[in-house]
Design a protein around this motif. Structure first.
Motif, PDB file in Angstrom:
ATOM      1  N   PHE A 137      -3.102   8.387  -7.094  1.00  0.00           N
ATOM      2  CA  PHE A 137      -1.877   8.776  -6.404  1.00  0.00           C
ATOM      3  C   PHE A 137      -1.876   8.149  -5.024  1.00  0.00           C
ATOM      4  N   ARG A 138      -0.700   8.131  -4.413  1.00  0.00           N
ATOM      5  CA  ARG A 138      -0.587   7.670  -3.032  1.00  0.00           C
ATOM      6  C   ARG A 138       0.774   8.055  -2.475  1.00  0.00           C
ATOM      7  N   LEU A 139       0.867   8.016  -1.175  1.00  0.00           N
ATOM      8  CA  LEU A 139       2.146   8.182  -0.499  1.00  0.00           C
ATOM      9  C   LEU A 139       2.690   6.781  -0.270  1.00  0.00           C
ATOM     10  N   ALA A 140       3.891   6.522  -0.744  1.00  0.00           N
ATOM     11  CA  ALA A 140       4.453   5.175  -0.697  1.00  0.00           C
ATOM     12  C   ALA A 140       5.835   5.196  -0.051  1.00  0.00           C
ATOM     13  N   SER A 141       6.149   4.128   0.625  1.00  0.00           N
ATOM     14  CA  SER A 141       7.489   3.971   1.194  1.00  0.00           C
ATOM     15  C   SER A 141       8.454   3.583   0.078  1.00  0.00           C
ATOM     16  N   PRO A 142       9.750   3.776   0.294  1.00  0.00           N
ATOM     17  CA  PRO A 142      10.717   3.304  -0.701  1.00  0.00           C
ATOM     18  C   PRO A 142      10.568   1.800  -0.991  1.00  0.00           C
ATOM     19  N   GLN A 143      10.196   1.014   0.015  1.00  0.00           N
ATOM     20  CA  GLN A 143      10.012  -0.425  -0.195  1.00  0.00           C
ATOM     21  C   GLN A 143       8.816  -0.715  -1.105  1.00  0.00           C
ATOM     22  N   GLU A 144       7.725   0.043  -0.937  1.00  0.00           N
ATOM     23  CA  GLU A 144       6.555  -0.145  -1.802  1.00  0.00           C
ATOM     24  C   GLU A 144       6.888   0.238  -3.239  1.00  0.00           C
ATOM     25  N   ILE A 145       7.640   1.306  -3.413  1.00  0.00           N
ATOM     26  CA  ILE A 145       8.061   1.707  -4.763  1.00  0.00           C
ATOM     27  C   ILE A 145       8.982   0.638  -5.341  1.00  0.00           C
ATOM     28  N   GLY A 146       9.851   0.070  -4.513  1.00  0.00           N
ATOM     29  CA  GLY A 146      10.730  -1.003  -4.966  1.00  0.00           C
ATOM     30  C   GLY A 146       9.954  -2.196  -5.495  1.00  0.00           C
ATOM     31  N   ALA A 147       8.880  -2.562  -4.804  1.00  0.00           N
ATOM     32  CA  ALA A 147       8.059  -3.686  -5.256  1.00  0.00           C
ATOM     33  C   ALA A 147       7.409  -3.371  -6.601  1.00  0.00           C
ATOM     34  N   LEU A 148       6.917  -2.146  -6.774  1.00  0.00           N
ATOM     35  CA  LEU A 148       6.350  -1.745  -8.065  1.00  0.00           C
ATOM     36  C   LEU A 148       7.427  -1.769  -9.149  1.00  0.00           C
TER      37      LEU A 148
END
Length: 174
Positions: A137-148
């Motif tokens: 798990f991790r805390l991610a920014s919307p941009q990091e989720i977008g890249a995934l």
């Protein structure tokens, strides 16, 4: 063995049940799932990675969720968040922000998804993942989720992307 309630296309419970993940649904039958966007005070979103041994979508990133037969949507999301992350919320700390229906008759998998958003004052150290369900798990920014999501490594990404960068930092709309 876990079961899902079967709903009709208007999202009314039919009184029938199915074995969870048994993709042999009749036309017009639906199941329900819930997803939770859990944001910390900085607006980062708690994401989890599915276990490698999962039959469906192993190692894909997602936001916590699920439902069991007999649960209302709100009950399911609070239980799932607590079970999968160790974080405890009330409905006063969150709300349903979106619902969608997916019709996939060729796959015999029709479903509704209720998406909830919760804001909390927690850190990554406060999270206690469900080891038998979650790889990481991790805390991610919307941009990091977008890249995934753009790489195809985040489940439901295209259904969620418009909800990821919502305004506000305390759960209130700006």
């Amino acid at each position: 063995m876990e079961y899902w309630d079967i709903y009709d296309r208007e999202k009314h419970v039919t009184g029938r049940r199915m074995i969870r993940n048994d993709w042999h649904m009749k036309p017009g039958d639906y199941h329900l799932t819930v997803l939770a966007l859990i944001r910390d005070r900085a607006g980062r979103i708690l994401i989890t990675q599915r276990k490698a041994d999962k039959e469906w979508a192993p190692l894909k990133w997602e936001i916590p969720g699920g439902v069991r037969a007999g649960e209302r949507s709100e009950e399911a999301v609070l239980r799932e968040v607590a079970e999968e992350t160790g974080l405890h919320f009330t409905m006063e700390q969150g709300r349903c922000i979106h619902t969608y229906r997916s019709d996939s008759p060729a796959e015999q998998n029709n479903y509704f998804v209720d998406i909830y958003e919760f804001w909390g004052d927690f850190t990554q150290a406060d999270v206690r993942i469900q080891d038998d369900e979650v790889e990481a798990f991790r805390l991610a920014s919307p941009q990091e989720i977008g890249a995934l999501g753009e790489r195809g490594d985040f489940l439901h990404y295209h259904r969620l992307e418009g909800l990821l960068a919502r305004p506000g930092s305390s759960g209130e709309e700006a």
